[in-house]
Design a protein around this motif. Structure first.
Motif, PDB file in Angstrom:
ATOM      1  N   ASN A 290      -1.156  34.715 -41.264  1.00 17.81           N
ATOM      2  CA  ASN A 290       0.286  34.278 -40.131  1.00 17.81           C
ATOM      3  C   ASN A 290      -0.028  33.043 -39.658  1.00 17.81           C
ATOM      4  OD1 ASN A 290      -0.332  35.323 -38.274  1.00 17.81           O
ATOM      5  ND2 ASN A 290       0.516  37.240 -38.987  1.00 17.81           N
ATOM      6  N   LEU A 291       0.334  32.430 -38.791  1.00 21.31           N
ATOM      7  CA  LEU A 291      -0.049  30.991 -37.888  1.00 21.31           C
ATOM      8  C   LEU A 291      -1.194  31.792 -36.662  1.00 21.31           C
ATOM      9  CD1 LEU A 291       0.505  28.186 -37.303  1.00 21.31           C
ATOM     10  CD2 LEU A 291       2.335  29.313 -36.306  1.00 21.31           C
ATOM     11  N   PHE A 292      -0.388  32.893 -36.365  1.00 20.58           N
ATOM     12  CA  PHE A 292      -1.759  34.023 -35.770  1.00 20.58           C
ATOM     13  C   PHE A 292      -2.551  34.189 -35.945  1.00 20.58           C
ATOM     14  CE2 PHE A 292      -3.740  37.456 -33.438  1.00 20.58           C
ATOM     15  CZ  PHE A 292      -3.507  37.258 -32.592  1.00 20.58           C
ATOM     16  N   MET A 293      -2.596  34.098 -37.427  1.00 15.88           N
ATOM     17  CA  MET A 293      -4.116  34.642 -38.282  1.00 15.88           C
ATOM     18  C   MET A 293      -5.018  33.140 -37.749  1.00 15.88           C
ATOM     19  SD  MET A 293      -3.202  37.226 -41.063  1.00 15.88           S
ATOM     20  CE  MET A 293      -5.157  37.119 -42.017  1.00 15.88           C
ATOM     21  N   LEU A 294      -4.374  32.317 -38.448  1.00 14.81           N
ATOM     22  CA  LEU A 294      -4.555  31.048 -38.806  1.00 14.81           C
ATOM     23  C   LEU A 294      -5.442  30.513 -37.447  1.00 14.81           C
ATOM     24  CD1 LEU A 294      -5.295  28.694 -40.599  1.00 14.81           C
ATOM     25  CD2 LEU A 294      -3.027  28.226 -40.094  1.00 14.81           C
ATOM     26  N   THR A 295      -4.925  30.698 -36.751  1.00 14.91           N
ATOM     27  CA  THR A 295      -5.054  29.643 -35.411  1.00 14.91           C
ATOM     28  C   THR A 295      -6.116  30.594 -34.681  1.00 14.91           C
ATOM     29  OG1 THR A 295      -2.623  28.735 -34.514  1.00 14.91           O
ATOM     30  CG2 THR A 295      -4.676  29.260 -32.776  1.00 14.91           C
ATOM     31  N   GLU A 296      -6.354  31.495 -35.002  1.00 14.03           N
ATOM     32  CA  GLU A 296      -7.532  32.477 -34.024  1.00 14.03           C
ATOM     33  C   GLU A 296      -8.985  33.085 -35.357  1.00 14.03           C
ATOM     34  OE1 GLU A 296      -7.206  36.987 -35.256  1.00 14.03           O
ATOM     35  OE2 GLU A 296      -7.291  37.555 -33.176  1.00 14.03           O
ATOM     36  N   ASN A 297      -8.833  32.815 -36.763  1.00 17.43           N
ATOM     37  CA  ASN A 297      -9.784  32.255 -37.639  1.00 17.43           C
ATOM     38  C   ASN A 297     -10.403  30.543 -37.217  1.00 17.43           C
ATOM     39  OD1 ASN A 297     -10.662  34.320 -39.203  1.00 17.43           O
ATOM     40  ND2 ASN A 297      -8.654  34.215 -39.772  1.00 17.43           N
ATOM     41  N   LEU A 298      -9.466  29.350 -36.552  1.00 19.81           N
ATOM     42  CA  LEU A 298      -9.242  28.579 -36.204  1.00 19.81           C
ATOM     43  C   LEU A 298     -10.428  28.564 -35.033  1.00 19.81           C
ATOM     44  CD1 LEU A 298      -7.170  25.896 -38.267  1.00 19.81           C
ATOM     45  CD2 LEU A 298      -9.304  26.566 -39.041  1.00 19.81           C
ATOM     46  N   GLU A 299     -10.632  29.701 -34.433  1.00 20.15           N
ATOM     47  CA  GLU A 299     -10.908  29.200 -32.693  1.00 20.15           C
ATOM     48  C   GLU A 299     -12.327  28.556 -33.276  1.00 20.15           C
ATOM     49  OE1 GLU A 299     -12.022  32.512 -29.058  1.00 20.15           O
ATOM     50  OE2 GLU A 299     -11.871  33.351 -31.408  1.00 20.15           O
ATOM     51  N   TYR A 300     -13.029  28.287 -33.818  1.00 23.42           N
ATOM     52  CA  TYR A 300     -14.529  28.270 -33.393  1.00 23.42           C
ATOM     53  C   TYR A 300     -13.790  26.479 -33.309  1.00 23.42           C
ATOM     54  CZ  TYR A 300     -18.703  25.181 -35.809  1.00 23.42           C
ATOM     55  OH  TYR A 300     -19.223  24.413 -35.400  1.00 23.42           O
ATOM     56  N   LEU A 301     -13.409  25.987 -33.930  1.00 28.20           N
ATOM     57  CA  LEU A 301     -12.670  24.400 -34.060  1.00 28.20           C
ATOM     58  C   LEU A 301     -12.167  24.194 -32.607  1.00 28.20           C
ATOM     59  CD1 LEU A 301     -12.419  23.758 -37.571  1.00 28.20           C
ATOM     60  CD2 LEU A 301     -14.157  23.419 -36.555  1.00 28.20           C
ATOM     61  N   LEU A 302     -11.131  24.859 -31.911  1.00 29.54           N
ATOM     62  CA  LEU A 302     -10.217  24.649 -31.343  1.00 29.54           C
ATOM     63  C   LEU A 302     -10.318  24.820 -29.385  1.00 29.54           C
ATOM     64  CD1 LEU A 302      -7.208  26.306 -32.965  1.00 29.54           C
ATOM     65  CD2 LEU A 302      -7.127  24.153 -32.711  1.00 29.54           C
ATOM     66  N   THR A 303     -11.410  25.378 -29.727  1.00 24.93           N
ATOM     67  CA  THR A 303     -12.352  26.041 -28.329  1.00 24.93           C
ATOM     68  C   THR A 303     -13.314  24.904 -28.392  1.00 24.93           C
ATOM     69  OG1 THR A 303     -13.328  28.268 -29.042  1.00 24.93           O
ATOM     70  CG2 THR A 303     -10.835  27.581 -27.788  1.00 24.93           C
ATOM     71  N   ASN A 304     -14.189  24.274 -29.238  1.00 21.90           N
ATOM     72  CA  ASN A 304     -15.426  24.027 -29.665  1.00 21.90           C
ATOM     73  C   ASN A 304     -15.744  22.837 -28.067  1.00 21.90           C
ATOM     74  OD1 ASN A 304     -17.491  21.768 -30.586  1.00 21.90           O
ATOM     75  ND2 ASN A 304     -17.816  23.842 -32.313  1.00 21.90           N
ATOM     76  N   PRO A 305     -16.614  22.733 -27.762  1.00 25.04           N
ATOM     77  CA  PRO A 305     -17.032  21.806 -26.960  1.00 25.04           C
ATOM     78  C   PRO A 305     -16.866  20.121 -26.970  1.00 25.04           C
ATOM     79  CG  PRO A 305     -19.067  22.876 -27.481  1.00 25.04           C
ATOM     80  CD  PRO A 305     -18.386  23.383 -27.888  1.00 25.04           C
ATOM     81  N   MET A 306     -17.489  20.374 -28.655  1.00 22.05           N
ATOM     82  CA  MET A 306     -16.960  18.625 -28.977  1.00 22.05           C
ATOM     83  C   MET A 306     -15.545  18.271 -29.597  1.00 22.05           C
ATOM     84  SD  MET A 306     -20.446  19.181 -31.662  1.00 22.05           S
ATOM     85  CE  MET A 306     -20.181  17.631 -32.829  1.00 22.05           C
ATOM     86  N   PRO A 307     -15.487  16.544 -28.657  1.00 27.21           N
ATOM     87  CA  PRO A 307     -13.970  16.279 -29.328  1.00 27.21           C
ATOM     88  C   PRO A 307     -13.925  16.231 -30.704  1.00 27.21           C
ATOM     89  CG  PRO A 307     -14.619  15.321 -27.591  1.00 27.21           C
ATOM     90  CD  PRO A 307     -16.166  15.757 -27.930  1.00 27.21           C
ATOM     91  N   CYS A 308     -14.765  15.928 -31.141  1.00 29.19           N
ATOM     92  CA  CYS A 308     -14.296  16.184 -32.822  1.00 29.19           C
ATOM     93  C   CYS A 308     -13.896  17.112 -33.708  1.00 29.19           C
ATOM     94  CB  CYS A 308     -15.979  14.757 -33.849  1.00 29.19           C
ATOM     95  SG  CYS A 308     -16.957  15.630 -33.541  1.00 29.19           S
TER      96      CYS A 308
END
Length: 108
Positions: free
Chosen positions: A45-63
């Protein structure tokens, strides 16, 4: 039905290791197609997807953050219209509103 953790881990590992992963590459398209199919078939589900993309979504690198946002956006643009419920749509709106605030705050 829940997606096998090893499947999601494999996708996330591909993303994390994909230093050269770009929005126009076949790898990006393949990852998004897999995620779209998994959301449409209720494997994730969307929650699982967002949770698993945390590495990218909270990464200090804008790219990296841009890549995470692009993945979620591409998935949302291409899933079936009935794949999301009202609560999930509310969370999506809040998520994008927060990202717009981040963008506005960064430009000050």
């Amino acid at each position: 039905m829940i997606m096998d953790n090893s499947d999601m881990e494999s996708i996330i590992h591909s993303i994390e290791q994909g230093e050269g992963l770009d929005l126009d590459t076949e790898d990006f398209k393949e990852i998004c197609l897999k995620l779209i199919a998994d959301v449409d078939s209720n494997k994730i589900n969307l929650f699982m997807l967002t949770e698993n993309l945390e590495y990218l979504l909270t990464n200090p690198m804008p790219c990296k953050r841009k890549l995470g946002i692009a993945i979620i956006t591409h998935v949302l643009e291409n899933i079936k219209s009935d794949s999301l419920n009202t609560q999930q749509l509310g969370l999506i709106c809040k998520f994008y509103a927060d990202r717009l605030k981040d963008l506005h705050d960064a430009s000050k």
